[in-house]
Scaffold this active site. Sequence first.
Site, short mmCIF file in Angstrom:
data_model
loop_
_atom_site.label_atom_id
_atom_site.label_comp_id
_atom_site.label_asym_id
_atom_site.label_seq_id
_atom_site.Cartn_x
_atom_site.Cartn_y
_atom_site.Cartn_z
CG ASP A 12 0.04 0.25 2.26
OD1 ASP A 12 -0.83 -0.42 2.86
OD2 ASP A 12 0.35 0.05 1.07
CE LYS A 39 -3.89 -2.01 2.99
NZ LYS A 39 -3.40 -2.15 1.63
#
Length: 132
Positions: A12, A39
């Site tokens: 992330d 994502k």
Amino acid sequence: VAGGELIVRMIDEVPAVCALAAVATGETEIRDAKELRVKESDRIATMAHVLGAFGVPCEELDDGMIISGGASLHGAHIESHGDHRIAMSATLLGLLADGETLIDGAEAVDTSFPGFVELLRSLGADITEETR
């Protein structure tokens, strides 16, 4: 080269790493990050586009990218695709760039960091709602 277990643990954070690589000296290679394609947005393709818009040479790979850092950044018009990490990374690049940067969908940062813009302003960043 960043890849393997390191990328798995920081998947992330890769958009922020891309922003750092853009201003670092030399070449940064990110590998084993194919998960980024699924994502909030395709973060590999989107970050390659963002970097290119700011004038950063970047080669998109199937599972990552190669970023040539150290280029002079210029203002850009960026689409966040509703992705908070893309919006925050583009905001930071915009603060380092010459000229104005516009980020469509910048409100996405509120997903993970509601006080992001206010914090940057408190540090002296010139961010307006029009240029956010």
